[in-house]
Enzyme design. Structure first.
Site, PDB file in Angstrom:
ATOM      1  N   ARG A  30     -53.061 -35.151  -3.122  1.00 46.20           N
ATOM      2  CA  ARG A  30     -52.714 -34.836  -4.507  1.00 46.20           C
ATOM      3  C   ARG A  30     -51.343 -35.399  -4.863  1.00 46.20           C
ATOM      4  O   ARG A  30     -50.397 -35.286  -4.077  1.00 46.20           O
ATOM      5  CB  ARG A  30     -52.752 -33.317  -4.744  1.00 46.20           C
ATOM      6  CG  ARG A  30     -54.138 -32.774  -4.526  1.00 46.20           C
ATOM      7  CD  ARG A  30     -54.437 -31.477  -5.241  1.00 46.20           C
ATOM      8  NE  ARG A  30     -55.723 -30.984  -4.773  1.00 46.20           N
ATOM      9  CZ  ARG A  30     -56.906 -31.366  -5.265  1.00 46.20           C
ATOM     10  NH1 ARG A  30     -56.970 -32.237  -6.261  1.00 46.20           N
ATOM     11  NH2 ARG A  30     -58.034 -30.898  -4.757  1.00 46.20           N
ATOM     12  N   ASP A  31     -51.269 -35.988  -6.052  1.00 43.12           N
ATOM     13  CA  ASP A  31     -49.993 -36.533  -6.527  1.00 43.12           C
ATOM     14  C   ASP A  31     -49.013 -35.388  -6.754  1.00 43.12           C
ATOM     15  O   ASP A  31     -49.369 -34.336  -7.281  1.00 43.12           O
ATOM     16  CB  ASP A  31     -50.218 -37.319  -7.827  1.00 43.12           C
ATOM     17  CG  ASP A  31     -49.052 -38.237  -8.148  1.00 43.12           C
ATOM     18  OD1 ASP A  31     -49.226 -39.463  -8.043  1.00 43.12           O
ATOM     19  OD2 ASP A  31     -47.957 -37.726  -8.488  1.00 43.12           O
ATOM     20  N   ILE A  32     -47.749 -35.619  -6.380  1.00 40.13           N
ATOM     21  CA  ILE A  32     -46.726 -34.573  -6.500  1.00 40.13           C
ATOM     22  C   ILE A  32     -46.352 -34.326  -7.959  1.00 40.13           C
ATOM     23  O   ILE A  32     -45.818 -33.274  -8.293  1.00 40.13           O
ATOM     24  CB  ILE A  32     -45.488 -34.979  -5.649  1.00 40.13           C
ATOM     25  CG1 ILE A  32     -44.676 -33.773  -5.254  1.00 40.13           C
ATOM     26  CG2 ILE A  32     -44.630 -36.015  -6.367  1.00 40.13           C
ATOM     27  CD1 ILE A  32     -43.647 -34.041  -4.165  1.00 40.13           C
ATOM     28  N   ASN A  86     -51.334 -49.583  -9.972  1.00 46.25           N
ATOM     29  CA  ASN A  86     -50.140 -50.147 -10.592  1.00 46.25           C
ATOM     30  C   ASN A  86     -49.541 -51.188  -9.656  1.00 46.25           C
ATOM     31  O   ASN A  86     -49.363 -50.919  -8.463  1.00 46.25           O
ATOM     32  CB  ASN A  86     -49.114 -49.048 -10.859  1.00 46.25           C
ATOM     33  CG  ASN A  86     -49.595 -48.045 -11.886  1.00 46.25           C
ATOM     34  OD1 ASN A  86     -50.258 -48.406 -12.851  1.00 46.25           O
ATOM     35  ND2 ASN A  86     -49.287 -46.774 -11.676  1.00 46.25           N
ATOM     36  N   HIS A  99     -51.792 -48.333  -3.500  1.00 47.16           N
ATOM     37  CA  HIS A  99     -52.504 -47.060  -3.684  1.00 47.16           C
ATOM     38  C   HIS A  99     -53.300 -47.098  -4.962  1.00 47.16           C
ATOM     39  O   HIS A  99     -52.964 -47.803  -5.912  1.00 47.16           O
ATOM     40  CB  HIS A  99     -51.534 -45.882  -3.695  1.00 47.16           C
ATOM     41  CG  HIS A  99     -50.407 -46.024  -4.680  1.00 47.16           C
ATOM     42  ND1 HIS A  99     -49.294 -46.788  -4.407  1.00 47.16           N
ATOM     43  CD2 HIS A  99     -50.221 -45.519  -5.920  1.00 47.16           C
ATOM     44  CE1 HIS A  99     -48.466 -46.741  -5.439  1.00 47.16           C
ATOM     45  NE2 HIS A  99     -49.007 -45.982  -6.387  1.00 47.16           N
ATOM     46  N   HIS A 101     -54.795 -44.624  -7.948  1.00 43.66           N
ATOM     47  CA  HIS A 101     -54.727 -43.304  -8.577  1.00 43.66           C
ATOM     48  C   HIS A 101     -56.128 -42.929  -9.060  1.00 43.66           C
ATOM     49  O   HIS A 101     -56.791 -43.728  -9.733  1.00 43.66           O
ATOM     50  CB  HIS A 101     -53.818 -43.327  -9.812  1.00 43.66           C
ATOM     51  CG  HIS A 101     -52.383 -43.613  -9.537  1.00 43.66           C
ATOM     52  ND1 HIS A 101     -51.432 -42.629  -9.413  1.00 43.66           N
ATOM     53  CD2 HIS A 101     -51.713 -44.782  -9.377  1.00 43.66           C
ATOM     54  CE1 HIS A 101     -50.249 -43.170  -9.198  1.00 43.66           C
ATOM     55  NE2 HIS A 101     -50.389 -44.478  -9.174  1.00 43.66           N
TER      56      HIS A 101
HETATM   57  P1  5GP Z   1     -46.922 -45.596  -8.644  1.00 39.97           P
HETATM   58  O1  5GP Z   1     -46.003 -45.308  -9.808  1.00 39.97           O
HETATM   59  O2  5GP Z   1     -46.213 -46.371  -7.564  1.00 39.97           O
HETATM   60  O3  5GP Z   1     -48.212 -46.230  -9.056  1.00 39.97           O
HETATM   61  O4  5GP Z   1     -47.339 -44.189  -8.083  1.00 39.97           O
HETATM   62  C1  5GP Z   1     -46.659 -43.504  -7.098  1.00 39.97           C
HETATM   63  C2  5GP Z   1     -47.113 -42.077  -7.198  1.00 39.97           C
HETATM   64  O5  5GP Z   1     -46.709 -41.375  -6.051  1.00 39.97           O
HETATM   65  C3  5GP Z   1     -46.522 -41.321  -8.411  1.00 39.97           C
HETATM   66  O6  5GP Z   1     -47.573 -40.857  -9.236  1.00 39.97           O
HETATM   67  C4  5GP Z   1     -45.718 -40.201  -7.773  1.00 39.97           C
HETATM   68  O7  5GP Z   1     -45.785 -38.987  -8.506  1.00 39.97           O
HETATM   69  C5  5GP Z   1     -46.358 -40.075  -6.403  1.00 39.97           C
HETATM   70  N1  5GP Z   1     -45.446 -39.599  -5.380  1.00 39.97           N
HETATM   71  C6  5GP Z   1     -44.172 -40.035  -5.169  1.00 39.97           C
HETATM   72  N2  5GP Z   1     -43.627 -39.395  -4.129  1.00 39.97           N
HETATM   73  C7  5GP Z   1     -44.583 -38.527  -3.671  1.00 39.97           C
HETATM   74  C8  5GP Z   1     -44.601 -37.580  -2.585  1.00 39.97           C
HETATM   75  O8  5GP Z   1     -43.658 -37.409  -1.840  1.00 39.97           O
HETATM   76  N3  5GP Z   1     -45.759 -36.879  -2.426  1.00 39.97           N
HETATM   77  C9  5GP Z   1     -46.837 -37.033  -3.243  1.00 39.97           C
HETATM   78  N4  5GP Z   1     -47.908 -36.271  -2.999  1.00 39.97           N
HETATM   79  N5  5GP Z   1     -46.850 -37.926  -4.253  1.00 39.97           N
HETATM   80  C10 5GP Z   1     -45.739 -38.664  -4.467  1.00 39.97           C
END
Ligand code: 5GP
Ligand code: ZN
Length: 113
Positions: A30-32, A86, A99, A101
Site C-alpha cells: 500500500r502506498d504511504i 511515472n 513501479h 501504481h
Molecule cells: P512515484 O511518484 O515515484 O511514481 O511514486 C512513488 C510512490 O511511493 C508515491 O506515491 C509515494 O507516496 C510512495 N512512497 C514513498 N515512500 C514510501 C514508503 O516509504 N512507503 C510506502 N508504502 N510508499 C512510499
C-alpha cells in the site's frame, strides 16, 4: 538490489510496508500517501531505476499481471481501476525503482493531471 534504494529495502523486508501480495518476482504494497481508496504500488524485486532502463518484457509484464490480481482481490476488477507508471521529471517520478501504481475505488478523471 541497490543498498540505498527505498523500494529494494521494502522488497527485502528492511523497511516496513503493508504488503498486499508478493511472489518470487514482484511485491505489491500500500502506498504511504494514497491518492485513491485503493492505492497499491507494485515493484519488481530486481532494481531497475525506471522504465527507461527496463529491457526484460517478463519483468515489466509481471507488474501488470500482479495489478490485475490485486484489483480482483480488492474487488475493483469489475468497476475498474487505473494503472500508472511515472517516468522521470515530467511524470513526477520520485522513487527511482520502477513501479506500477494501482489506483481504484473512485471514478478517475481523464486526461490525468
Ligand atoms: P512515484 O511518484 O515515484 O511514481 O511514486 C512513488 C510512490 O511511493 C508515491 O506515491 C509515494 O507516496 C510512495 N512512497 C514513498 N515512500 C514510501 C514508503 O516509504 N512507503 C510506502 N508504502 N510508499 C512510499
Ligand atoms: Zn531498488
Amino acid at each position: 538490489m541497490a543498498d540505498d534504494c527505498l523500494f529494494c529495502r521494502i522488497a527485502r523486508d528492511e523497511i516496513p510496508a503493508k504488503i498486499v501480495a508478493s511472489d518470487e518476482h514482484v511485491v505489491a504494497f500500500r502506498d504511504i500517501n494514497p491518492q485513491a481508496p485503493t492505492h497499491v504500488v507494485i515493484i519488481p524485486r530486481a532494481h531497475i531505476p525506471s522504465l527507461n532502463e527496463a529491457d526484460d518484457a517478463a519483468t515489466i509484464g509481471r507488474l501488470s499481471l500482479m495489478a490485475a490480481k490485486v484489483a480482483r482481490m480488492e474487488g475493483l476488477a469489475e468497476r475498474g481501476y487505473r494503472t500508472v507508471v511515472n517516468t522521470n521529471a515530467d511524470a513526477a517520478q520520485t522513487v527511482f525503482h520502477v513501479h506500477l501504481h494501482l489506483l481504484g475505488g473512485r471514478a478517475m478523471g481523464w486526461p490525468p493531471g
